[in-house]
Enzyme design. Structure first.
Site, PDB file in Angstrom:
ATOM      1  N   ASP A 391     -54.375   0.708 -20.067  1.00  0.00           N
ATOM      2  CA  ASP A 391     -53.744  -0.512 -19.679  1.00  0.00           C
ATOM      3  C   ASP A 391     -53.339   0.450 -18.549  1.00  0.00           C
ATOM      4  OD1 ASP A 391     -52.128  -2.774 -19.889  1.00  0.00           O
ATOM      5  OD2 ASP A 391     -50.828  -0.878 -20.188  1.00  0.00           O
ATOM      6  N   ASP A 719     -48.319   1.121 -22.598  1.00  0.00           N
ATOM      7  CA  ASP A 719     -46.509   1.246 -22.748  1.00  0.00           C
ATOM      8  C   ASP A 719     -46.241  -0.189 -23.365  1.00  0.00           C
ATOM      9  OD1 ASP A 719     -47.564  -0.127 -20.942  1.00  0.00           O
ATOM     10  OD2 ASP A 719     -45.793   0.179 -19.141  1.00  0.00           O
ATOM     11  N   ASP A 723     -49.426  -3.774 -25.786  1.00  0.00           N
ATOM     12  CA  ASP A 723     -50.587  -2.848 -26.557  1.00  0.00           C
ATOM     13  C   ASP A 723     -50.594  -1.901 -27.656  1.00  0.00           C
ATOM     14  OD1 ASP A 723     -51.819  -2.602 -24.071  1.00  0.00           O
ATOM     15  OD2 ASP A 723     -49.858  -2.037 -23.371  1.00  0.00           O
TER      16      ASP A 723
END
Lengths: 1026, 279
Positions: A391, A719, A723
């Site tokens: 990410d 985070d 996700d």
């Protein structure tokens, strides 16, 4: 005359505005992916739930309609009784935690997993054998009962141990996920009340202010300067403003809805709760995550493969010799006992416990380096990872706006964006900078929260919006005490930057601030703004905007003191002051900068053969800029679009056939949506550098699955809540410990406590090391199995008195060998493990054929021979020469033969023989033990010479050797009198009989390694390197 | 069975066939002929070497032995007792004096056992002095005669049935041979019947005395023709109580260094056997 310095405007230009438009269009599509997934899921309720979400039209309704729909009143709120009713109906406003396997099932799994089944069978056979013996002869020996009980004890002990280890590592997590109970300010019965957020129900009227977490999904009824951080949901680092107007068809895009668990950054808002708990958007994503099955970790697959292999060998040899024994006219009962012994000899009872300990040692080591491992087996997974899907926001970047570039004096300057800003290299001597810095300092409403004198500047908490915070910190670092400067330059009037107040107009006008400026300051001189300067400005603006940065322009105007005396009353409503013909000073651009450790970590991953893919919800331009700056897209790689731009041709004309010109690819969620799985596979396998932008949680999942189709072991870092499904689906999910949401942490297998991407590199290194070391441990442990097995085979076929007892074998497997095999976990890497490719999960097995063959048929056999020498020595020196032992078994074991003649004509009673047999066991035991020391030393390396590795570098090995010897001494000298253990006091010199064989094992292995090093890739290398 | 499964079975079959013999790579069981040749050659050499090494270490070990007496005798410090004939199971004898078949095996066993004690067999042995240890220094070691006549009624000389036909069966008791064992005092084998109403006991030689001249023993190699001293036990069954089991315990007595009591070793210096004479 006194001069007042008034800066009048700080103007926001959006570097990403070009993108924003298109994005809004595909925003609809962005979430369609989410919908599709949910329609796919077999769980019906989920489908319905999601339909409801899609039908969500609360953002379109007027306040009146809302009141009607939720049976509430915007002014007075719900009545307490109605709220209680709803609470009872809908349940608390909290996410249902994922289902936990019950402790008993976990425990039972440990009891029957691995080799346990074999040992249970062995134990039951023991009892059956004893039962038959007992019914024939009530005074028969209790040996089988002892053995059966010991086997059960072993199973239970190892099971309890494994369970304990599991539980311990799970506990770390549960303490971690404890949350501070959230409060919400709610209007009920016309009163404002603070209640726990869990008790909110749909229809409640809540008030939210800056700093609060949004307690549920809320339809905004009224807002003052409210901005929310949706990064945990969408991955956008930019704050989103919220107001009560319906701005977009899509409920996820419209400005009048705030989502559960996002944060309100500033301003206040009053809203109507429209859904709570699992029915919120976050709740849906969380249930998407829990719907994703847990994949078996690569190491679990490897261990399973190994267990199957060993169990297969054990059972087939056992059955083979059962048949042989029956053919040799042994009684079936005896044959059963042989079968048990063969199984016990073949099963490395202590190995699974050792593996657990080894993994947990590594987990501990990693925890020290801030990688908290939730699932022990995940320790190794990171080592075999071949693709990392990362990410962007919060993982690769710092998740805070920071000044990245400055433009003044017709030049672009680079600001230090590292975590502490300590290294600002740009030219600060220019007088333009002096003016610019003054504007930055003064035209800024952000302030440090008081009481943080000892906190480093970059870590101080700031009240204010992200851009102003960035500017405040930037100027504080460079200029020192900003508050002091502000005090010296009193603020007379200000028009705060606000998109909702009537200064909307001014912002609009100043989107191109240069039009308002008539002069520009260059090198401290005011110069008229001519076309060329304007062009230069535009160039800089476009360049910085192209980097995905948010660009702010800064102008000032010195007001003449005669027209604006000290007591002049500035009225911000009537604007009785000039707002044009300002002097343009410079531009500052801001970005959420990458963490300083990331580029290095990405390079390391690259050299370790790991592909790093960025998967983000953010805009492609920002994503690409960050990807370039951290090296996910390397400096000289181009995307198809880049090439098309460079060559000035259409995208379609760029050579897409291999060898491709474009190494990098930026794929948006929009494009991904239209792709077939095959097309995705093609992209994943053909481009070494990939960035996925504007992806939905569902698409992240699709990307992870795509990678897994390539037989890759996929790590996902993230985070945000968005996700979490991908984290769960990944072979190893890595969540950020500080910035990470609880949903992400729950779905992850590993948590980076310091949010440092570089910790992943450490993890990869540890994971690879543990894989190598587990190979060594297993090779070490398997070796002695042959030395334990051969005695039974010889006993059955040649009829020697039994060389080693089953219980003695257990003492080796679970006593002397445990600590040494754990000690191998402390072995250092033989070569740079970070420079080789990740192992292929189907080809590079933990236990491969060369390992088994070398352990069983080479070292194992040598060990068996060495141990037999000890055995024969013991018997020969006590009176039974080797030749006399052949076929002695039957007479030897007859209880009523009490005058068995030895080679010298002496006669032995049964008990005297039995005692000699125990000495034989002990001798054989020490034979194995001494050679296992050699085995331990050779297993330190697989390729390098022991001397290259250093004999004393791993001190724990020596602790292991010492433990081996001490346990051996205790067993043979301390417990010699305990009948059930069948140990006997051994003459000290017998300890040394096997030493020559031990030395030979070592020499042989050195020769093996030498040839492997000398002739890499040769026949020898292929057959002898494990 | 679905199509897919069948396909996968077919697939695995072809996989197996390919594994057995792969015509493209000319691999049999995953190796080419050359590879097989090399691996077999390697194992031939390697195992040949291991065998040689093992033989060598064993040879070195055998060099530490001497063939006259074992290096250590710490496991047999005190002799065990054993009886003849050897019963089939445990130490339980049953016979019927009226049924020669029931004791035929016992008698044959006894006769076999006493063969070396026959006069002709003993004629090369010396008559030694009674009453003391007969220590010798070699190089020739003399074995002493053990006249079977000492066993009196159990010698088989007068009664080829060793008393079985009369209901007075004989059992021979012997002490295990241990090289270099020198009994102290005057060892004898003391036998008791637990219940004299079932059977009484007579021992030959009287009191079960064992002459010290048979000690010490010098081992099979040096002490050729050595005969162990024997003690015969004759049970006299009380005909009225025929059919009941007589338990006889024999122990070595009269010597301090010969143990007759050990919790674990039930045959160390003693022997217990059971005798039943069926009516």
């Amino acid at each position: 005359l006194f001069q007042k310095t008034l800066e009048i405007y700080s103007v926001e230009l959006s570097g990403t505005k070009d993108v924003e438009k298109t994005d809004k269009e595909d925003g609809k599509e962005k979430y369609r992916g989410l919908k599709n997934k949910c329609l796919d899921t077999k769980k019906n309720h989920q489908k319905e739930e999601f339909k409801k979400e899609l039908d969500l039209d609360d953002h379109k309704l007027s306040n009146k309609e809302l009141e009607k729909k939720y049976g509430t009143d915007i002014i007075t709120g719900l009545s307490s009784s109605r709220a209680a009713e709803l609470l009872a109906r809908d349940g608390p406003n909290a996410l249902t935690p994922p289902k936990q396997t019950s402790e008993i099932i976990k425990f039972l799994k440990q009891m029957v997993g691995g080799f346990s089944i074999l040992l249970w069978v062995g134990a039951f056979l023991c009892y059956i054998a004893f039962g038959i013996q007992y019914s024939n002869n009530p005074s028969s020996s209790l040996d089988n009962v002892y053995l059966g009980s010991v086997l059960i004890l072993v199973v239970i002990l190892t099971g309890v141990f494994a369970y304990y280890q599991e539980a311990k590592s799970t506990n770390i997590m549960s303490s971690f996920s404890k949350m501070i109970p959230q409060q919400a300010l709610v209007i009920r019965d016309s009163e404002k009340k603070v209640i726990p957020a869990e008790q909110l129900v749909a229809g409640d009227i809540v008030e939210v202010k800056g700093g609060d977490q949004i307690p549920a999904d809320i339809r905004v009824l009224s807002a003052q300067g409210c901005r929310v951080d949706n990064s945990c949901l969408t991955g956008e680092s930019e704050p989103q403003s919220r107001c009560c107007e319906f701005t977009h068809e899509n409920p996820l895009e419209t400005k009048n809805i705030c989502f559960y668990s996002t944060t309100c950054l500033e301003g206040t808002a009053t809203g109507l709760v429209i859904s709570t708990g699992d029915r919120t958007i976050i709740g849906h994503i969380a249930s998407l995550a829990s719907g994703v099955g847990n994949e078996k970790t690569p190491i679990a697959i490897e261990i399973e493969h190994f267990v199957h292999m060993v169990a297969g060998v054990a059972v087939s040899i056992g059955v083979l010799f059962f048949i042989i024994a029956v053919c040799l006219k042994y009684q079936v009962l005896d044959a059963i006992i042989f079968l048990i012994s063969i199984i016990v000899a073949n099963v490395p009872e202590g190995l699974l416990a050792t593996v657990t300990v080894t993994l947990s040692l590594t987990a501990k080591r990693m925890a020290k380096k801030n990688c908290l491992v939730k699932n022990l087996e995940a320790v190794e997974t990171l080592g075999s990872t071949s693709i990392i899907c990362s990410d962007k926001t919060g993982t690769l970047t710092q998740n805070r706006m920071t000044v990245a570039h400055l433009w003044f004096d017709n030049q672009i300057f680079v600001a230090d964006t590292s975590e502490d800003h300590s290294n600002q290299l740009f030219d600060q001597s220019s007088r333009t900078w002096a003016s610019l810095s003054k504007i930055i300092t003064l035209c800024n409403r952000a302030e440090f929260k008081p009481g943080q004198e000892s906190v480093p500047i970059m870590k101080k908490t700031v009240v204010g919006d992200a851009s102003e915070t960035a500017l405040l910190k930037f100027s504080e670092v460079i200029l020192g005490d900003v508050m002091e400067i502000r005090k010296r330059n009193r603020k007379v009037a200000e028009i705060p930057f606000n998109s909702t107040n009537k200064f909307q107009l001014s912002i609009h006008e100043t989107e191109d601030p240069i039009e308002k400026c008539s002069t520009v300051m260059i090198h401290g001189e005011e110069q008229p703004l001519d076309k060329s300067t304007a062009k230069a400005f535009h160039m800089a603006y476009m360049e910085l905007g192209g980097l995905g940065e948010r660009v702010l322009g800064f102008c000032h105007l010195y007001l003449p003191a005669d027209k604006f005396p000290e007591n002049y009353s500035f009225d911000i409503d009537t604007m009785n002051f000039p707002t044009s013909n300002l002097c343009f000073v410079g531009l500052l651009s801001m970005i959420d900068p990458p963490r300083s450790t990331v580029p290095d970590a990405v390079t390391k991953c690259r050299s370790a053969g790991i592909k790093v893919i960025m998967v983000t919800g953010d805009h492609p331009i920002t994503a690409k800029a960050i990807a370039k700056s951290v090296g996910i897209i390397s400096a000289n790689s181009e995307t198809v679009e880049d090439i098309a731009n460079r060559l000035n041709v259409a995208v379609e004309q760029v050579n897409k056939r291999p060898p491709r010109d474009a190494k990098a690819a930026v794929v948006t969620g929009q494009e991904l949506k239209d792709m077939s799985p095959e097309q995705l596979d093609e992209i994943l396998s053909n481009y070494p550098e990939i960035v996925f932008a504007r992806t939905s949680p569902q698409q992240k999942l699709i990307i992870v699955e795509g990678c897994q189709r390539q037989d890759a072991v996929v790590a996902v870092t993230g985070d945000g809540v968005n996700d979490s499904p991908a984290l769960k689906k990944a072979d190893i999910g890595i969540a950020m410990g500080i910035a990470g949401s609880d949903a992400a942490k729950n779905a992850a297998d590993m948590v980076l406590l310091d949010d440092n991407f570089a910790s992943i590199v450490t993890g990869v290194e540890e994971g690879r090391l543990i894989f190598d070391n587990l190979k060594k441990t297993i090779a070490y442990t398997l070796t002695k199995n042959i030395a334990e097995l051969c005695p039974f085979l010889i006993y059955i076929i040649v009829g020697l008195p039994l060389p080693i007892g089953t219980i003695t074998i257990l003492f080796i497997d679970l006593g002397t060998d445990i600590i040494p095999s754990i000690a191998l976990a402390y072995e250092k890497a033989e070569s740079d493990i970070m420079n080789r490719k990740p192992r292929h999960k189907k080809r590079d097995r933990l236990v491969n054929a060369p390992l088994a063959v070398y352990s069983y048929l080479h070292i194992g056999l040598m060990q068996a021979l060495g141990a037999f020498v000890v055995y024969f020595t013991v018997y020969a020196q006590e009176g039974f020469q080797p030749t006399s032992l052949i076929n002695l078994r039957v007479d030897w074991e007859k209880d009523d033969v009490n005058d068995l003649e030895d080679s010298y004509g002496q006669e032995w009673t049964r008990y005297q023989r039995r005692h000699l047999e125990w000495i034989g066991y002990t001798g054989f035991f020490t034979g194995i033990l001494v050679q296992q020391i050699a085995d331990l030393i050779i297993r330190k390396t697989r390729r390098n010479s022991i001397f290259q590795q250093g004999l004393f570098r791993n001190k724990v090995i020596w602790v292991g050797i010492a433990s081996q010897i001490i346990i051996g001494l205790i067993l043979s000298y301390g417990l010699g009198s305990v009948t059930a253990l069948s140990f006997a006091v051994l003459r000290p010199q017998y300890w040394f009989v096997a030493v020559p064989h031990a030395i030979l094992i070592w020499v042989y292995d050195e020769v093996r390694k030498l040839f492997i090093r000398l002739y890499p890739g040769s026949w020898w290398d292929k057959n002898m390197y494990y | 069975m679905t199509k897919k499964e069948r396909k996968s079975i077919n697939q695995s079959l072809t996989d197996w066939k390919l594994f057995l013999y792969n015509p493209t790579t000319k691999e049999c069981l995953g190796r080419t002929a050359q590879s097989w040749g090399l691996i077999l050659l390697f194992y031939l050499v390697f195992y040949g070497f291991l065998a040689a090494l093992f033989s060598f270490t064993m040879w070195v070990m055998l060099q530490t032995l001497n063939d006259e007496r074992p290096k250590y005798q710490d496991q047999i410090t005190s002799p065990g007792l054993m009886v003849f004939p050897k019963p089939v199971t445990a130490l339980e004898y049953t016979f019927s004096r009226n049924d020669p078949a029931s004791y035929e095996a016992y008698v044959r066993d006894l006769k076999n056992f006493l063969k070396p004690y026959a006069l002709e067999a003993q004629k090369n042995l010396s008559v030694c002095n009674k009453g003391g240890l007969f220590e010798q220094n070699g190089p020739e070691y003399i074995a002493c005669q053990f006249p079977v006549s000492l066993l009196d009624e159990c010698s088989g000389a007068n009664d080829p049935d060793f008393g079985y036909s009369q209901g007075n069966p004989c059992i021979l008791v012997k002490m295990n041979r241990i090289i270099g064992l020198k009994p102290q005092g005057q060892p004898r084998i003391d036998c008791d019947s637990q219940d004299t109403s079932i059977a009484t006991i007579i021992t030959y030689p009287p009191n079960g005395v064992i002459d010290l001249k048979y000690f010490p023993y010098y081992g099979k190699k040096r002490h050729v023709g050595y005969l162990q001293p024997l003690v015969a036990v004759q049970l006299r069954f009380v005909p009225e109580n025929a059919g009941q089991e007589a338990t006889v315990t024999c122990k070595i007595e009269g010597s301090d260094n010969l143990k007759n009591q050990d919790d674990r070793d039930k045959f160390l210096g003693r022997v217990v056997f059971k005798f039943t004479m069926r009516a």
